[in-house]
Scaffold this motif. Structure first.
Motif, short mmCIF file in Angstrom:
data_model
loop_
_atom_site.label_atom_id
_atom_site.label_comp_id
_atom_site.label_asym_id
_atom_site.label_seq_id
_atom_site.Cartn_x
_atom_site.Cartn_y
_atom_site.Cartn_z
N LYS A 100 0.86 -1.18 0.00
CA LYS A 100 0.00 0.00 0.00
C LYS A 100 0.89 1.22 0.00
CE LYS A 100 -4.04 -0.18 2.30
NZ LYS A 100 -4.96 -0.31 3.45
N SER A 101 0.64 2.12 -0.94
CA SER A 101 1.49 3.33 -1.00
C SER A 101 1.28 4.16 0.25
CB SER A 101 1.11 4.18 -2.22
OG SER A 101 1.57 3.55 -3.38
N PHE A 102 2.34 4.82 0.68
CA PHE A 102 2.26 5.70 1.84
C PHE A 102 1.28 6.83 1.53
CE2 PHE A 102 3.95 9.59 3.91
CZ PHE A 102 3.65 9.24 5.22
N GLU A 103 0.38 7.04 2.46
CA GLU A 103 -0.63 8.09 2.23
C GLU A 103 -0.06 9.42 2.66
OE1 GLU A 103 -4.57 7.45 3.75
OE2 GLU A 103 -4.50 5.34 3.13
N GLU A 104 0.19 10.25 1.68
CA GLU A 104 0.76 11.56 2.01
C GLU A 104 -0.23 12.63 1.59
OE1 GLU A 104 4.31 12.44 -0.14
OE2 GLU A 104 4.76 14.21 1.06
N ARG A 105 -0.50 13.54 2.50
CA ARG A 105 -1.45 14.58 2.16
C ARG A 105 -0.75 15.62 1.29
NH1 ARG A 105 -6.05 17.06 3.27
NH2 ARG A 105 -5.92 19.35 3.20
N ILE A 106 -1.32 15.86 0.12
CA ILE A 106 -0.76 16.88 -0.78
C ILE A 106 -1.85 17.92 -1.02
CG2 ILE A 106 0.18 17.33 -3.08
CD1 ILE A 106 1.99 15.38 -1.89
N ASP A 107 -1.55 19.16 -0.74
CA ASP A 107 -2.53 20.22 -0.96
C ASP A 107 -1.79 21.34 -1.68
OD1 ASP A 107 -4.56 21.96 -0.89
OD2 ASP A 107 -4.53 22.33 1.27
N ALA A 108 -1.79 21.29 -3.01
CA ALA A 108 -0.94 22.22 -3.74
C ALA A 108 -1.48 22.48 -5.13
CB ALA A 108 0.45 21.62 -3.85
N SER A 109 -0.97 23.54 -5.74
CA SER A 109 -1.34 23.82 -7.13
C SER A 109 -0.44 23.00 -8.02
CB SER A 109 -1.09 25.29 -7.47
OG SER A 109 -1.57 26.11 -6.47
N LYS A 110 -0.97 22.62 -9.17
CA LYS A 110 -0.13 21.95 -10.16
C LYS A 110 0.78 23.02 -10.75
CE LYS A 110 -2.10 20.29 -13.88
NZ LYS A 110 -3.05 19.39 -14.56
N ILE A 111 2.06 22.85 -10.64
CA ILE A 111 2.95 23.96 -10.99
C ILE A 111 4.28 23.41 -11.47
CG2 ILE A 111 3.85 24.19 -8.63
CD1 ILE A 111 3.70 27.21 -9.06
N ARG A 112 4.86 24.07 -12.49
CA ARG A 112 6.16 23.67 -13.01
C ARG A 112 7.21 24.61 -12.41
NH1 ARG A 112 7.34 20.41 -17.39
NH2 ARG A 112 5.27 20.26 -18.31
N ARG A 113 7.65 24.30 -11.20
CA ARG A 113 8.58 25.21 -10.54
C ARG A 113 9.42 24.43 -9.53
NH1 ARG A 113 5.77 29.83 -7.45
NH2 ARG A 113 5.13 30.52 -9.51
N ARG A 114 10.55 25.00 -9.20
CA ARG A 114 11.43 24.37 -8.21
C ARG A 114 11.31 25.11 -6.88
NH1 ARG A 114 17.14 22.47 -10.70
NH2 ARG A 114 15.76 22.16 -12.47
N SER A 115 11.36 24.38 -5.81
CA SER A 115 11.26 25.01 -4.50
C SER A 115 12.49 25.87 -4.24
CB SER A 115 11.15 23.93 -3.43
OG SER A 115 11.41 24.49 -2.17
N LYS A 116 12.28 27.03 -3.61
CA LYS A 116 13.42 27.91 -3.31
C LYS A 116 14.38 27.25 -2.34
CE LYS A 116 12.10 32.20 -5.05
NZ LYS A 116 11.33 33.38 -5.05
N SER A 117 13.87 26.29 -1.60
CA SER A 117 14.75 25.57 -0.67
C SER A 117 15.81 24.75 -1.41
CB SER A 117 13.93 24.65 0.23
OG SER A 117 13.19 23.75 -0.58
N PHE A 118 15.68 24.69 -2.74
CA PHE A 118 16.67 23.96 -3.56
C PHE A 118 17.75 24.90 -4.12
CE2 PHE A 118 14.79 19.67 -5.06
CZ PHE A 118 14.06 19.51 -3.89
N PHE A 119 17.69 26.20 -3.77
CA PHE A 119 18.55 27.17 -4.46
C PHE A 119 19.94 27.33 -3.84
CE2 PHE A 119 15.28 29.99 -6.89
CZ PHE A 119 14.78 28.85 -7.49
N ASP A 120 20.22 26.59 -2.80
CA ASP A 120 21.56 26.67 -2.20
C ASP A 120 22.46 25.67 -2.92
OD1 ASP A 120 23.84 26.42 -0.68
OD2 ASP A 120 22.84 25.36 0.96
N HIS A 121 23.37 26.19 -3.73
CA HIS A 121 24.20 25.27 -4.52
C HIS A 121 25.64 25.18 -4.01
CE1 HIS A 121 20.84 25.06 -7.08
NE2 HIS A 121 21.02 26.22 -7.67
N PHE A 122 26.00 26.00 -3.04
CA PHE A 122 27.43 26.07 -2.71
C PHE A 122 27.80 25.73 -1.28
CE2 PHE A 122 26.92 28.65 -6.54
CZ PHE A 122 27.83 27.98 -7.35
N SER A 123 26.85 25.71 -0.36
CA SER A 123 27.26 25.46 1.03
C SER A 123 27.87 24.07 1.17
CB SER A 123 26.07 25.63 1.98
OG SER A 123 25.11 24.63 1.74
N GLN A 124 27.30 23.08 0.50
CA GLN A 124 27.84 21.73 0.67
C GLN A 124 29.12 21.47 -0.14
OE1 GLN A 124 25.30 18.38 1.11
NE2 GLN A 124 24.17 19.36 2.76
N PRO A 125 29.26 22.04 -1.34
CA PRO A 125 30.58 21.94 -1.97
C PRO A 125 31.69 22.52 -1.08
CG PRO A 125 28.98 22.66 -3.59
CD PRO A 125 28.26 22.61 -2.26
#
Ligand code: HDD
Length: 712
Positions: A433-458
């Protein structure tokens, strides 16, 4: 039947082995026949009109043989085409029922058969093992609940954040499309062009330029599942989980100059290494580790758990060792097993589930899709290496190469004509049985801003490396970019390195004759046509740690010489005791000891005993060894007149390996190496075998690189 009822494997009760056995053929003592079972009388001559006449169309034996041959090849994997694999077993140390209901992770008496395939990414099937590249680390667990595939890499992060960029990444890194150059290498314009425009690639690029990109052996690599997956327990509770493989032999690498030479001397170096270790009974082992994160901690980190370009430092979430994989059997047939095995991150079992990592989500589509063209249709699950231990019952039918003969009229559900069979399985019966995850969102072609950190881990990665590891990484950047012909591409990458570490950017820039420039514009990723670049500001998150010890290979285990390849460089006249003691001592510690002498055949000791030579100076090379030892005796004088022997020592020294000699053998070292280096760290002389063994355990003496003195 439960798998654990048939253990142990050693007594031949491995269920996967039994299953494969039904499909395995051995022609020992058999007569030859056609594919239709007709016995063949003459496999030497085609049917002709006269013994000098034309061949006849009637010759069905010729036609069958040639037709089959003409169709022997299948498309190679679009990525990870070059690989090697082995069978083995996974054993669990502790039940993980608190987190997951997966049976193979709950019952410590279960031995789960596995098939593991290691690979490079960029090159074709026949390309060198020695590429600077990410290594694939895919493991298929044949569990009693079905196949579970952990399709991992030897680096804990990936180049891109969203699967929609995967074809671009692969097109950029693969040989360039006009001339199909270079093979098995990322050191070319299109790859670095892409990197220079995609800052999210920087973390994986840092790992690729580090020594992780040139492993000593598949047996000495870590593996990482990369994405956050979910563990689901019996109560339906979820935890995030990241998977790790940790090799018991430690994590070790080659050096780049050595790789380039091995590519010529033994291009199958990693394949041979894995094969031979298993044939010799030196079974490679890895611990399976998990980082478990409670669901409520999802947003606790300064990076997004769904971002596959981020690792979770072990200081923040420790890796818990939960089991061990041992690879103990080579495949019987490369094509049938290693080539036809089909992995898929979507092959999961109850107790394991996905997250919304956009890279993982795309992978869930890609892997089945690719097998359709690679393996020629939708029935690839019936190929013996891909078959699950549980027999398959469903209403899927027909298609190319169907093996299963399904009885009855009903191939649909619901049905009455087939008695309603096969039935759906309730969760209590192991139904997924797939994990039931509540999703309440608009259908959107975009990346989360939380993904915009590209250099701290390098930056974290770079700060975690020792001086010699940093030096190797700087040199690798300079090498790769040095192969790039378009100077503005080089410049853009050097500029980008400023965001990681100013010193790094300056050093690499200096080697390329470029001055890193900080751009007035923030560095941005590829941006949708209608979007404003200003919305794509990359930011550098504050991490709670400056460095992470497990990221440096210098901190790995260095407590064994097991399976290390040690050359005993010698010739006729070698001192009996010096020779036999070193050979015996090293072999007893499970090192792979090879006698290298000027010629093939036998080496005759001073006392008249004869020992077979493994390789002559003509075929052997120091680069395929971890260390070299020179025992004393009349042999040393002979070796001193042989330039190949002198080169052997000098090259091993150059690549920072342990070099040993007794009080007579040292004479060879003295003409091969600078005087003040004999002895020096890792150059062990006199009757100090124990010290030599300690030196081999250390793997390399990278401090030698600080004053390179040997032009070998
Ligand atoms: Fe992949 C093969 C690992 C991202 C699409 N991948 C493949 C293999 C490994 C990985 C180890 C070789 C399996 C084998 O030995 O047969 N791939 C990864 C990892 C990734 C990743 C660790 C990121 C975390 N891959 C990825 C993406 C896509 C693919 C984003 C497509 C959207 N990968 C494929 C593929 C391959 C493949 C084209 C080629 C052959 C195959 O699947 O069976 O479907």
């Amino acid at each position: 039947m439960k798998i654990n009822e048939r253990e142990p494997f050693e007594n031949g009760a491995n269920p996967k082995k039994e299953q494969l056995g039904k499909f395995t053929s051995d022609s020992q003592g058999e007569l030859m026949n056609t594919n239709q079972g007709l016995k063949i009388n003459d496999d030497q001559n085609s049917l002709k009109a006269g013994d000098r006449g034309p061949s006849l169309l009637e010759d069905f034996i010729l036609r069958e043989k040639i037709t089959h041959f003409d169709h022997e090849r299948i498309p190679e994997r679009i990525v990870h085409a070059r690989g090697s694999a082995a069978h083995g077993v996974f054993e669990l140390f502790e039940p993980l029922g608190q987190y997951t209901k997966a049976k193979f992770l709950n019952d410590t008496t279960i031995r789960t058969p596995v098939f593991a395939r290691f690979s490079t990414v960029q090159g074709s099937r026949g390309s060198t093992d020695m590429a600077r590249d990410v290594r694939g680390f895919a493991v298929k667990f044949y569990t009693e609940e079905g196949n579970y595939d952990l399709v991992a890499n030897n680096m804990p992060i990936f180049f891109i954040q969203d699967a929609i960029k995967f074809p671009d990444l692969v097109h950029a890194v693969k040989p360039e499309p006009d001339n199909e150059i270079p093979q098995a290498a990322s050191a070319h314009d299109t790859f670095w062009d892409f990197v220079s425009l995609m800052p999210e690639t920087m973390h994986n690029v840092m790992w690729l330029m580090s020594d992780r990109g040139i492993p000593r052996s598949y047996r000495m690599m870590e593996g990482f599942g990369i994405h956050s997956f979910r563990f689901i327990n019996d109560q339906g509770e979820a935890h995030f989980v990241r998977f790790h493989w940790k090799p018991l032999l430690g994590v070790h690498s080659l050096v780049w100059d050595e790789c380039q030479r091995i590519a010529g001397k033994d291009t199958d170096f990693h394949r041979r290494d894995l094969w031979e270790a298993i044939e010799c009974g030196h079974f490679p082992e890895w611990h399976l580790g998990v980082q478990i994160i409670p669901a409520e901690d999802e947003h606790k980190f300064p990076f997004d758990l769904l971002d596959p370009t981020k690792l979770i430092p072990e200081e923040l979430v420790p890796v818990r060792i939960v089991g061990k994989m041992t690879l103990n059997k080579n495949p019987d047939n490369f094509f049938a097993e290693t080539e036809q095995v089909a992995f898929h991150p979507g092959h999961i079992v109850p107790g394991i589930d996905f997250t919304n990592d956009p890279l993982l989500q795309g992978r869930l589509f890609s892997y089945t899709d690719t097998q359709l063209s690679r393996l020629g249709g939708p029935n690839f699950h019936e190929i013996p290496i891909n078959k699950s231990i549980p027999e398959v019952f469903n209403n899927q039918r027909d298609g190319m190469h169907r093996m299963q003969i399904n009885k009855g009229k009903a191939s649909y559900n619901p049905n009455t004509l087939g008695g309603g069979c096969p039935f759906q399985a309730m969760a209590a019966q192991g139904g997924f049985k797939s994990f039931e995850e509540r999703i309440d969102a608009s259908k959107i072609r975009r990346r989360s801003k939380s993904f915009f950190d590209h250099f701290s881990q390098p930056t974290l990665f770079y700060n975690s490396l020792t001086q010699h590891e940093q030096r190797h990484l700087q040199d690798a950047f300079a090498f790769e970019l040095g192969k790039v012909k378009t100077v503005p591409i080089r410049q853009r990458v050097v500029n980008m390195l400023l965001e990681v570490d100013e010193n790094l950017a300056n050093i690499v820039g200096n080697k390329l004759g470029l001055i890193p420039q900080r751009l007035p514009q923030p560095i941005t990723d590829s941006i949708p046509a209608d979007d404003n670049p200003a919305d794509y500001h990359s930011f550098k998150a504050e991490l709670p740690i400056d460095a992470s010890a497990p990221l440096s290979m210098a901190n790995t285990v260095k407590d064994t010489i097991k399976t290390r390849r040690i050359a005993i460089l010698t010739a006729d006249g070698v001192n009996d005791e010096a020779f036999t003691v070193v050979k015996k001592t090293l072999c007893e510690l499970d090192a792979v000891v090879k006698i290298i002498a000027p010629f093939h055949g036998f080496v005759k000791t001073a006392g008249g005993d004869e020992y077979p030579v493994c390789e002559s100076l003509l075929t052997a090379a120091s680069v395929v060894f971890d260390a070299v030892y020179v025992p004393g005796g009349g042999s040393v004088q002979t070796l001193m007149t042989r330039p190949e022997a002198v080169h052997f020592i000098a090259e091993a020294f150059k690549h920072c390996k342990a070099v040993g000699a007794d009080s007579e053998g040292v004479e060879l070292l003295k003409i091969a190496l600078p005087h003040d280096m004999v002895p020096s760290p890792g150059v062990v002389t006199g009757n100090n075998l124990d010290e030599f063994i300690e030196a081999v355990k250390q793997h390399r003496f990278f401090e030698r690189e600080e004053n390179p003195v040997v032009p070998a």
